[in-house]
Write a protein that holds these residues in place. Structure first.
Motif, mmCIF file in Angstrom:
data_model
loop_
_atom_site.group_PDB
_atom_site.id
_atom_site.type_symbol
_atom_site.label_atom_id
_atom_site.label_comp_id
_atom_site.label_asym_id
_atom_site.label_seq_id
_atom_site.Cartn_x
_atom_site.Cartn_y
_atom_site.Cartn_z
ATOM 1 N N HIS A 1 -1.146 0.862 -5.437
ATOM 2 C CA HIS A 1 -2.483 0.940 -6.020
ATOM 3 C C HIS A 1 -2.461 1.351 -7.482
ATOM 4 O O HIS A 1 -1.533 2.011 -7.960
ATOM 5 C CB HIS A 1 -3.323 1.965 -5.239
ATOM 6 N N LEU B 1 -0.734 -3.466 0.452
ATOM 7 C CA LEU B 1 -1.735 -2.506 0.929
ATOM 8 C C LEU B 1 -1.421 -1.101 0.445
ATOM 9 O O LEU B 1 -2.310 -0.252 0.351
ATOM 10 C CB LEU B 1 -1.780 -2.491 2.463
ATOM 11 N N THR B 2 -0.160 -0.848 0.132
ATOM 12 C CA THR B 2 0.265 0.516 -0.191
ATOM 13 C C THR B 2 0.361 0.798 -1.686
ATOM 14 O O THR B 2 0.489 1.958 -2.079
ATOM 15 C CB THR B 2 1.649 0.809 0.439
ATOM 16 N N TYR C 1 -2.825 -3.551 -5.134
ATOM 17 C CA TYR C 1 -3.884 -3.882 -4.166
ATOM 18 C C TYR C 1 -5.155 -4.285 -4.899
ATOM 19 O O TYR C 1 -5.816 -5.270 -4.540
ATOM 20 C CB TYR C 1 -4.132 -2.640 -3.298
ATOM 21 N N LEU D 1 -2.439 4.044 2.218
ATOM 22 C CA LEU D 1 -3.102 2.943 2.914
ATOM 23 C C LEU D 1 -4.606 2.981 2.662
ATOM 24 O O LEU D 1 -5.205 4.060 2.592
ATOM 25 C CB LEU D 1 -2.830 3.018 4.416
ATOM 26 N N PRO D 2 -5.235 1.819 2.529
ATOM 27 C CA PRO D 2 -6.666 1.754 2.224
ATOM 28 C C PRO D 2 -7.552 2.541 3.180
ATOM 29 O O PRO D 2 -8.558 3.114 2.766
ATOM 30 C CB PRO D 2 -6.968 0.250 2.299
ATOM 31 N N GLN E 1 -0.797 -9.134 4.386
ATOM 32 C CA GLN E 1 -0.667 -8.777 2.975
ATOM 33 C C GLN E 1 0.394 -7.721 2.688
ATOM 34 O O GLN E 1 0.584 -7.335 1.539
ATOM 35 C CB GLN E 1 -2.032 -8.346 2.432
ATOM 36 N N PHE F 1 -1.795 -5.515 7.382
ATOM 37 C CA PHE F 1 -0.404 -5.494 6.939
ATOM 38 C C PHE F 1 0.319 -6.780 7.305
ATOM 39 O O PHE F 1 1.156 -7.273 6.537
ATOM 40 C CB PHE F 1 0.348 -4.293 7.520
#
Length: 436
Positions: A189, A186-187, A46, A222-223, A182, A179
């Motif tokens: 990192h 998103l998940t 991400y 998730l962000p 992208q 989601f």
């Protein structure tokens, strides 16, 4: 979950399973196929997608542009995966001989009770990846034997590469911001396992959120669950995350596992929010090592299968599932163990699987170098950790395949696709056929 005991043998497993779920009477030759190329992503997190290192596209990603707005050329996934799998800025520890992409065939159908997702792909090896790590007796004690190929001990030749194949699906019903554009990026990192700036045990122990949810490492999140989406350490409060979950702001994650769920006809059920979490209840698998003694809890029933353990030269020559109800007995420490004896590190149980975690069933087989997996997902689930699929619904989905004894970033991933269950007037990538 209602468990049907149909006494159907799973011949492809080498075990006589009485828990196999009856397949729907589906003529798959009449169900449309969607061909999707999954590619190796390396360490494209991400954070990397939003950085200057993303070949000038960082700003576009930051403003919310879809990945396919740039990556829309035919054959692009194949070329990109074949590039990323090699040593480079996004792959510091390449796996020798690993392919950069997988072609996945997807079909979908549904009836009044279930959705059926069928997947087919060729494996890198001439055998099914149904082995998982073992407990090995070294003459004095039992220790873990076999690790994923990205692990240092495998790359340095200290351990063999042993890990199960997997087929995963992420599902969003439109409630997870970004989601649809992208997807699974998103998940993933920085800070996670096998990613840049990987966590330390000290950092995890000092983190209020991970301490509160009793986790000892960093996995998908998730962000929205962080005050700074790019910093895993900045977790929101447990109360705030509960509100996000109540509003549906999580991703459903279904995983079929060639070792830990295949033998009992299931696919496990989880979700991604502040971590990669399992649904409430119990999965069909559990650890087989005693926390205090490190000895196995169960061994094979020699009276039923002809052996109580195996050795390394027997790996991949037959199926080696340890199933509590079927071929397992309590471990006997005085059974005359020899150096090199192996017992699976996981024990499986269909009967012990309970609650929301036990919602999904699966039928799978490996033949001529190809897995065929059918996930069976009930419609209309009312659990607070599930996305409820329904007739007429449209969902954003992402697919992943783990192949060739690997996990974490070593999988193959897709861009987001749309799945429709009889959706009218809406163009979707995968249009599920309504069964009679």
């Amino acid at each position: 979950m209602k468990k049907n005991v149909l006494c159907l043998a799973l011949a492809s497993l080498g075990v006589a399973s009485t828990w196999a779920v009856e397949p729907a009477k589906i003529n798959w030759s009449k169900v449309p196929e969607t061909n999707i190329t999954l590619f190796y992503p390396g360490q494209s997190s991400y954070e990397w997608l939003r950085s200057a290192g993303h070949e000038g596209a960082g700003r576009q990603v930051q403003r919310g542009d879809a990945c396919v707005a740039c990556h829309d050329e035919p054959g692009g996934e194949k070329d990109m995966g074949d590039k990323l799998v090699k040593a480079g800025p996004l792959e510091p520890t390449p796996v020798a001989g690993k392919n950069g992409h997988v072609d996945l065939k997807v079909q979908a159908a549904f009836d009044d009770k279930n959705a059926y997702l069928r997947f087919q792909w060729k494996t890198a090896n001439a055998f099914p990846g149904s082995e998982h790590q073992y407990l090995r007796f070294d003459g004095h004690e039992w220790k873990v034997y076999g690790y994923p190929k990205l692990d240092k001990v495998v790359q340095e030749g200290q351990q063999p590469g042993i890990y199960e194949d997997r087929m995963s699906v992420m599902i969003d019903d439109g409630k997870v911001p970004a989601f649809a554009k992208q997807g699974c990026w998103l998940t993933c990192h920085d800070g996670q396992r096998d990613m840049p700036k990987q966590f330390t045990k000290e950092e995890v122990a000092a983190n209020p959120l991970l301490t509160a949810i009793k986790k000892s490492d960093v996995r998908k999140y998730l962000p929205d669950t962080r005050t700074d989406p790019s910093d895993w350490k900045t977790g929101k409060s447990v109360e705030d995350i509960a509100k996000i979950k109540a509003a549906g702001g999580f991703l459903d994650l279904i995983q079929w596992r060639a070792h830990r769920s295949h033998a009992v006809g299931m696919a496990d059920d989880g979700y991604v929010l502040e971590w990669r979490l399992g649904d409430a209840g119990k999965d069909p698998f559990g650890g087989n090592a005693d926390a205090k003694t490190h000895e196995p809890k169960f061994m094979w029933d020699e009276k039923k299968v002809g052996y109580k353990s195996i050795t390394a030269d027997q790996l991949r020559k037959a199926d080696h599932f340890l199933i509590r109800e079927q071929n397992a007995v309590p471990f006997d420490p005085k059974a005359g163990w020899k150096e090199g004896d192996l017992i699976p590190d996981y024990v499986l149980s269909r009967e012990d699987a309970k609650g929301s975690a036990a919602d999904n069933n699966a039928i799978a087989s490996w033949k001529d170098g190809q897995w065929t997996v059918v996930m069976i997902r009930p419609l209309g689930l009312g659990n607070d950790d599930d996305k409820a699929l329904k007739s007429g619904g449209v969902y954003n989905v992402g697919f992943a395949v783990h192949d060739d004894n690997i996990t974490t970033r070593g999988h193959f991933v897709s861009y987001v696709r749309t799945l429709g269950l009889g959706a009218k007037g809406v163009k979707v990538d995968i249009d599920a056929v309504k069964l009679p």
